[in-house]
Design a protein around this motif. Structure first.
Motif, PDB file in Angstrom:
ATOM      1  N   THR A  82     -32.385  28.244  35.358  1.00 57.87           N
ATOM      2  CA  THR A  82     -31.520  28.592  36.490  1.00 57.87           C
ATOM      3  C   THR A  82     -32.168  28.290  37.831  1.00 57.87           C
ATOM      4  OG1 THR A  82     -32.362  30.856  36.461  1.00 57.87           O
ATOM      5  CG2 THR A  82     -30.360  30.402  35.185  1.00 57.87           C
ATOM      6  N   HIS A  83     -33.502  28.288  37.889  1.00 55.37           N
ATOM      7  CA  HIS A  83     -34.257  28.013  39.123  1.00 55.37           C
ATOM      8  C   HIS A  83     -33.876  28.998  40.237  1.00 55.37           C
ATOM      9  CE1 HIS A  83     -35.219  23.518  38.076  1.00 55.37           C
ATOM     10  NE2 HIS A  83     -35.416  24.340  37.055  1.00 55.37           N
ATOM     11  N   LEU A  84     -33.581  30.223  39.894  1.00 52.92           N
ATOM     12  CA  LEU A  84     -33.188  31.229  40.880  1.00 52.92           C
ATOM     13  C   LEU A  84     -34.373  32.112  41.254  1.00 52.92           C
ATOM     14  CD1 LEU A  84     -29.727  32.398  39.478  1.00 52.92           C
ATOM     15  CD2 LEU A  84     -30.134  30.893  41.431  1.00 52.92           C
ATOM     16  N   LYS A  85     -34.377  32.561  42.483  1.00 52.98           N
ATOM     17  CA  LYS A  85     -35.330  33.538  42.957  1.00 52.98           C
ATOM     18  C   LYS A  85     -34.623  34.880  43.101  1.00 52.98           C
ATOM     19  CE  LYS A  85     -38.699  30.615  43.284  1.00 52.98           C
ATOM     20  NZ  LYS A  85     -39.830  30.685  42.320  1.00 52.98           N
ATOM     21  N   PRO A  86     -35.360  35.990  42.993  1.00 49.32           N
ATOM     22  CA  PRO A  86     -34.715  37.310  43.057  1.00 49.32           C
ATOM     23  C   PRO A  86     -33.897  37.533  44.322  1.00 49.32           C
ATOM     24  CG  PRO A  86     -36.966  37.522  42.260  1.00 49.32           C
ATOM     25  CD  PRO A  86     -36.811  36.101  42.691  1.00 49.32           C
ATOM     26  N   GLU A  87     -34.317  36.903  45.432  1.00 46.22           N
ATOM     27  CA  GLU A  87     -33.595  37.148  46.686  1.00 46.22           C
ATOM     28  C   GLU A  87     -32.315  36.323  46.794  1.00 46.22           C
ATOM     29  OE1 GLU A  87     -36.831  34.035  47.420  1.00 46.22           O
ATOM     30  OE2 GLU A  87     -36.615  35.970  46.381  1.00 46.22           O
ATOM     31  N   VAL A  88     -32.058  35.418  45.852  1.00 45.57           N
ATOM     32  CA  VAL A  88     -30.857  34.585  45.890  1.00 45.57           C
ATOM     33  C   VAL A  88     -29.752  35.247  45.077  1.00 45.57           C
ATOM     34  CG1 VAL A  88     -29.879  32.339  45.287  1.00 45.57           C
ATOM     35  CG2 VAL A  88     -32.221  32.487  46.157  1.00 45.57           C
ATOM     36  N   ASN A  89     -28.633  35.507  45.705  1.00 45.46           N
ATOM     37  CA  ASN A  89     -27.498  36.131  45.046  1.00 45.46           C
ATOM     38  C   ASN A  89     -26.431  35.093  44.734  1.00 45.46           C
ATOM     39  OD1 ASN A  89     -28.546  38.794  45.251  1.00 45.46           O
ATOM     40  ND2 ASN A  89     -27.886  38.871  47.396  1.00 45.46           N
ATOM     41  N   ILE A  90     -25.941  35.105  43.510  1.00 41.17           N
ATOM     42  CA  ILE A  90     -24.866  34.206  43.117  1.00 41.17           C
ATOM     43  C   ILE A  90     -23.774  35.014  42.438  1.00 41.17           C
ATOM     44  CG2 ILE A  90     -26.419  32.234  42.834  1.00 41.17           C
ATOM     45  CD1 ILE A  90     -26.183  32.643  39.805  1.00 41.17           C
ATOM     46  N   TYR A  91     -22.607  34.422  42.357  1.00 40.11           N
ATOM     47  CA  TYR A  91     -21.442  35.110  41.814  1.00 40.11           C
ATOM     48  C   TYR A  91     -20.600  34.127  41.012  1.00 40.11           C
ATOM     49  CZ  TYR A  91     -16.565  36.689  41.979  1.00 40.11           C
ATOM     50  OH  TYR A  91     -15.273  36.983  41.660  1.00 40.11           O
ATOM     51  N   PHE A  92     -20.274  34.494  39.772  1.00 41.98           N
ATOM     52  CA  PHE A  92     -19.354  33.729  38.948  1.00 41.98           C
ATOM     53  C   PHE A  92     -18.014  34.455  38.945  1.00 41.98           C
ATOM     54  CE2 PHE A  92     -22.726  31.734  35.929  1.00 41.98           C
ATOM     55  CZ  PHE A  92     -23.277  31.092  37.024  1.00 41.98           C
TER      56      PHE A  92
END
Length: 494
Positions: free
Chosen positions: A40-50
């Motif tokens: 996913t290459h996500l960092k904890p501070e990045v918020n995403i929404y499906f």
């Protein structure tokens, strides 16, 4: 007993943040209940929404890349599906990009992970399910099947299917799990789950609250009902901006305004349009820059599923064209098409860009010839099958044809590409004419031995204060082609 189906998608995203719209579109189109997402290459501070899905994440914080996520329907749907899959202790599924290669699940070679899985699973009650088609596309052309399902559910899970879509070097893989549920059981299905599920549910809720910037309780029903309209809006903006060539500077304020009412739209035009972030590998040559994609890469992209040895013929086109109506910028692409498969569009082998045509044909054609020579003289191995390739023809206009052959232009005294006739100047017509029409034909041997004198192009270099002429050594002389017949000439000089 009732039989219900749960569809599980397994995808290695290689950075999910820029691919949310197309991935949610895929989930809705395929009616996916649960999605396992790796890389996913996500960092904890990045918020995403499906939209329409709940998300459980485990981000990698110690280094770049990595990260996994589990997406399901609404909170109730996700609980229901997990309960069905885990209500018996003996049932289990592991899905993801395990980077495990071995011949039993469709790889041409094996690695350490694959050997471990193959040996370990022989002693356990689990089996590996993999699709028939490769799931990862390698730049080297060696495709592999590493997005797999490990399970012990027997006939209760279908054979996974590879879907050749989404913008990643991995294809998504979908499997169906058949969950048998007693028709007379009450709604309190949690009572039949193992004791650890209650703790698991609390962990899920805790991760949801800490990672999502969206709460279903705060959203209106109309926003959830308009998911398909949102996706259609994103697709419309993409198509509209490409069709009318909307610059990024004009597109950015539009989508920033639309994001106020639609939080799934990216705020950056590059993300919306899927603009690649990696710059192409450009090689500086005399007169400009050259980018080489490769003949091998084009062929492997077409014949990635080759299941038997075969022979094909290809056409090569080389020509120059201006980039703008006003200006000196121009490109010289090297294109190919497969003569045996006319339904496949032409593909780009390489492109030169500069203020004029490439100054030296040796530099321009060297990457293509270096790669094509071993392919034409031997064969390409794909899935343990051999692909034989033959160049049917080089198709060019007269200036490009003379350039790649290392010969003078068609309107020179010695410019005829078919025969050895010598032209004369017509003062009345103010052009060169060829009065002799039955001169000896030019041959492949004559070109290779440079037997045609002034027909061959030369470079003039100064040595010891004297000009010395050196024949242009076109790299095409290294290829197993007929220099006279395979570089075709039409009946008129056009």
């Amino acid at each position: 007993m009732d039989r219900e189906t749960i569809k599980i998608a397994n995808w290695s995203a290689c950075s999910i943040k820029s691919k949310i719209i197309e991935f949610v579109d895929f989930l809705n189109k395929q009616n996916i209940d649960i999605a396992v997402i790796t890389q996913t290459h996500l960092k904890p501070e990045v918020n995403i929404y499906f939209p329409g899905f709940r998300l459980l994440r485990l981000d990698r914080t110690c280094s770049g890349g990595g990260g996994v996520a589990l997406a399901g329907g609404s909170a109730a749907d996700l609980r229901r599906d997990i309960i069905k899959l885990t209500r018996r202790r003996e049932n289990g599924i592991i899905a993801g990009d395990l980077n495990a290669k071995h011949q039993p699940w469709g790889n041409s070679r094996r690695n350490q992970n694959g050997t471990f899985l193959n040996d370990d699973l022989q002693e356990a009650r689990y089996a590996i399910l993999a699709p028939d088609c490769p799931t990862r596309l390698s730049r080297s052309g060696v495709h592999s099947t590493i997005d797999i399902f490990i399970n012990n559910m027997g006939d209760n899970i279908s054979l996974p299917v590879t879907h050749q879509e989404l913008s990643s070097d991995h294809y998504p893989v979908v499997a169906e799990v058949y969950a048998t549920v007693e028709s007379n059981r009450n709604d309190n299905v949690e009572a039949e789950v193992n004791d650890n599920y209650s703790n698991y549910e609390l962990d899920v809720e805790e991760v949801f609250e800490s990672t999502l910037d969206y709460s279903p309780e705060e959203a209106s029903d109309s926003q959830e009902d308009d998911t398909n309209d949102t996706l259609s809006l994103a697709s419309f903006i993409q198509n509209w901006s490409l069709e009318y060539k909307i610059p990024h500077a004009a597109l950015k304020p539009l989508i920033n305004r639309l994001c106020i009412v639609d939080r799934t739209l990216p705020t950056d035009p590059r993300r919306l349009l899927g603009t690649p972030r990696k710059e192409p590998d450009l090689v500086k040559i005399e007169g400009g820059q050259y980018w080489h994609q490769g003949l091998d890469a084009c062929l492997r992209r077409v014949f990635w599923d080759l299941n038997q040895s075969r022979c094909i013929s290809i056409n090569i086109n080389i020509d120059g064209l201006p980039l703008y109506k006003n200006g000196a910028d121009q490109v010289w692409p090297i294109l190919m098409n497969i003569f045996d498969l006319p339904e496949i569009k032409p593909m780009i082998i390489g492109i030169f860009h500069g203020k004029s045509k490439p100054k030296f044909v040796e530099e321009f054609l060297k990457p293509f010839v270096d790669e094509a020579e071993p392919i034409l003289k031997s064969r390409i191995s794909i899935n343990n099958n051999l692909l034989s390739v033959k160049i049917r023809a080089f198709i060019c206009d007269s200036p490009a044809r003379a350039f790649i052959k290392g010969s003078v232009n068609f309107n020179s005294f010695h410019g005829c590409l078919k025969c050895t006739t010598v032209g004369e100047r017509s003062n009345d017509l103010r052009v060169n004419v060829f009065p002799v029409s039955n001169a000896p034909k030019r041959t492949d041997e004559g070109y290779r031995n440079r037997s045609y004198g002034e027909h061959h192009q030369v470079y003039k270099v100064r040595e010891n204060e004297k000009l010395k002429k050196i024949f242009v050594a076109t790299p095409l002389l290294r290829l197993p082609i007929d220099m006279a017949e395979d570089i075709i000439v039409c009946n008129t000089n056009s």
